[in-house]
Design an enzyme around this catalytic site. Structure first.
Site, PDB file in Angstrom:
ATOM      1  CB  CYS A   1       5.560  -9.374   2.722  1.00  0.00           C
ATOM      2  SG  CYS A   1       7.244  -9.369   2.566  1.00  0.00           S
TER       3      CYS A   1
ATOM      4  CE  LYS B   1       4.760  -9.989   8.952  1.00  0.00           C
ATOM      5  NZ  LYS B   1       3.449  -9.574   9.180  1.00  0.00           N
TER       6      LYS B   1
ATOM      7  CG  PHE C   1       8.945  -4.739  -0.528  1.00  0.00           C
ATOM      8  CD1 PHE C   1       8.390  -3.774   0.461  1.00  0.00           C
ATOM      9  CD2 PHE C   1       9.901  -5.439   0.054  1.00  0.00           C
ATOM     10  CE1 PHE C   1       9.057  -3.509   1.641  1.00  0.00           C
ATOM     11  CE2 PHE C   1      10.718  -5.104   0.930  1.00  0.00           C
ATOM     12  CZ  PHE C   1      10.338  -4.444   2.001  1.00  0.00           C
TER      13      PHE C   1
ATOM     14  CD  GLU D   1      -1.047  -3.554   9.800  1.00  0.00           C
ATOM     15  OE1 GLU D   1       0.113  -3.651   9.980  1.00  0.00           O
ATOM     16  OE2 GLU D   1      -1.817  -4.450   9.650  1.00  0.00           O
TER      17      GLU D   1
ATOM     18  CG  HIS E   1       8.286  -9.777   7.706  1.00  0.00           C
ATOM     19  ND1 HIS E   1       7.269 -10.689   7.061  1.00  0.00           N
ATOM     20  CD2 HIS E   1       8.227  -8.705   6.840  1.00  0.00           C
ATOM     21  CE1 HIS E   1       6.607 -10.329   5.976  1.00  0.00           C
ATOM     22  NE2 HIS E   1       7.134  -8.834   5.994  1.00  0.00           N
TER      23      HIS E   1
ATOM     24  CG  HIS F   1       1.913  -6.654   7.062  1.00  0.00           C
ATOM     25  ND1 HIS F   1       2.308  -7.888   6.627  1.00  0.00           N
ATOM     26  CD2 HIS F   1       3.082  -5.888   6.461  1.00  0.00           C
ATOM     27  CE1 HIS F   1       3.193  -7.999   5.795  1.00  0.00           C
ATOM     28  NE2 HIS F   1       3.679  -6.612   5.795  1.00  0.00           N
TER      29      HIS F   1
END
Lengths: 412, 82
Positions: free
Chosen positions: A167, A336, A400, A318, A341, A307
């Site tokens: 991502c 998002k 990931f 985060e 996403h 993110h």
């Protein structure tokens, strides 16, 4: 370790192209994101699955946008990418018919590739035998084909690369483009990300690992970054592409410089397959590297496009890092909440939205933020977009595997 | 025009989204923006839908629709049980 020596020259963003669940084209996407309403909805393709909601690009006609041949021979992730790339190049005022293509690079981040094609063809093979498998299967599914097709479409004959950092792929692509321009490998780089992973198998896979929201009764409320009641992300699709050039080149041809990519930092958590390091050490390193490379102090950051996936773990980790390094100063948003996403495209879409934020002095809201998680000690923009002069913005992307990419985007 | 020509045109329209108005007896596959990979795909579909096996090297993108329709017709006749 930290970067040493003087900061490298910033790179100009002269073109923006977007195809997202919020709209087709940068203008429509920007309006949709600023409206702060999620287009997430039930998806017939996912009917009967444990999670049947997604954010798809509304009204995208492959035949209309990329033509008959490409509508048949390209997977959707390539189609979205070509559409966004064409918009970005036109926006930059460049003409592929006249440019020196060998000096033009293409870098596209992609996490999955043509997974819908893979699933369809696999099903055909099981049901009808190998003779029914398309001759176009391999060129449709391999993840490098979005970059390959963009190069063919734009006659871009320079370095042609795909970055796969899950991502973070789209942000890694833009960071890689920055390096190609700084080292003189290219004069122009068309860079971004593309993904079309809304397929039954992929959605089931993400659902099985507990990454997706189960707020299925009200899909538009499912993606809710930094909200106390967030429970996972909503899968999306799309593409964001930028045209990047050295600023002197852009100025020499009287192009409009929309913003600058001033810094890039990359790191690995080296911690866990899917969970972020709870202390955020890797993210912190990427952030510091990006800011140091841009010669910008943490106190100068006005805005962060986080993110912000809407998963409990990501948003908490985060937020902790942002608070620790940047303090209370920056206005933080996660787009998002609207786009969902978009996986390998997310970093590029968000970088493009950050360019628009800087350019318009307007920070889009985080959709569905009703009750901010008390552990998120940040100034999250919610409700309406916020007018604020943004000289320095940060766009965060994490993948990931613990792969992190951070871009610093500054006003022109 | 032969029956096979009509079937091939229908296939191009239905499965390959070619505009019927673009197709004529002397139209080549190149004219329809169908390269060698597309032709391989077309031959796979012909095998699947018509039951006729046309080898990859028996047709090229420069061939006309009529030429390929005639080829399929000949192979179909040859493969038909006596």
């Amino acid at each position: 370790m930290t970067p040493s020596g003087p900061p490298s020259r910033p790179i100009a963003v002269t073109g923006v192209g977007l195809v997202t669940p919020a709209g087709i084209g940068a203008d429509d996407t920007w309006k949709g994101v600023c409206a702060g309403r999620s287009p997430a909805a039930r998806n017939p393709v996912l009917a009967g699955l444990p999670v049947d909601i997604s954010c798809t690009v509304p009204g995208f006609s492959a035949r209309e946008h990329v033509g008959r041949r490409s509508s048949l021979a390209h997977d959707r992730f390539s189609q979205l990418c070509i559409t966004a790339a064409r918009e970005a190049v036109a926006d930059a005022g460049l003409d592929p018919r006249t440019w020196d293509g060998v000096r033009v690079g293409v870098v596209v981040g992609c996490g999955l590739g043509g997974v819908a094609t893979w699933e369809t063809q696999h099903r055909r093979m099981l049901e009808k035998g190998p003779a029914a498998v398309s001759a176009l299967l391999i060129p449709m599914l391999v993840p490098n084909m979005a970059a390959g097709h963009v190069a063919m479409d734009l006659r871009a004959k320079g370095p042609n690369l795909v970055t796969a950092t899950a991502c973070a792929s789209g942000a890694t692509a833009i960071g890689t483009a920055l390096q190609l321009l700084r080292d003189g490998s290219c004069d122009v780089v068309v860079a971004g990300g593309a993904e079309a992973g809304v397929s039954p198998l992929m959605v089931t896979g993400f659902a099985q690992m507990g990454a997706l929201s189960r707020r299925l009764d009200v899909p538009s409320a499912a993606s809710r970054p930094f909200d106390a009641d967030r429970d996972g992300f909503v899968i999306g699709e799309g593409s964001g592409m930028l045209v990047l050039e050295r600023e002197a080149d852009a100025r020499a041809r009287r192009a409009k410089v929309r913003a600058r990519i001033a810094g890039y930092g990359a790191s690995a958590d080296a911690y866990h397959m899917t969970a972020p390091d709870p202390e955020g050490a890797g993210v912190l390193r990427a952030l510091r590297t990006a800011l140091l490379g841009a010669d910008i102090t943490p106190q100068e950051v006005d805005h962060v496009n986080a993110h912000g996936t809407s998963t409990p773990l990501n948003d908490a980790a985060e937020a902790k890092v942002l608070r620790r390094l940047l303090g209370e100063g920056p206005a933080v948003t996660s787009t998002k909440g609207v786009t969902g996403h978009t996986l390998g495209a997310a970093g590029a879409i968000e970088a493009a939205l950050t360019v628009l934020t800087v350019e318009n002095s307007l920070i889009p809201p985080t959709a569905n933020l009703e009750r901010q998680d008390p552990e998120v000690e940040l100034d999250i923009v919610a409700g309406l977009p916020r007018e604020r002069r943004v000289e320095v913005a940060v766009s965060n992307s994490f993948g990931f595997g613990g792969q992190n990419a951070v871009l610093v985007i500054t006003a022109a | 025009m032969s029956v096979m020509y009509g079937r091939l045109v229908d296939l191009l329209v239905d499965r390959f989204e070619v505009d019927r108005a673009e197709i004529g007896p002397d139209t080549t596959f190149e004219d329809l923006d169908m390269d060698s990979l597309f032709l391989v795909e077309l031959l796979l579909v012909i095998h699947s839908d018509f039951g006729v096996n046309v080898s990859d090297d028996a047709a090229s993108p420069g061939d006309t629709i009529t030429e390929v329709a005639d080829l399929i017709e000949r192979l179909a006749t040859a493969e038909a049980p006596a």
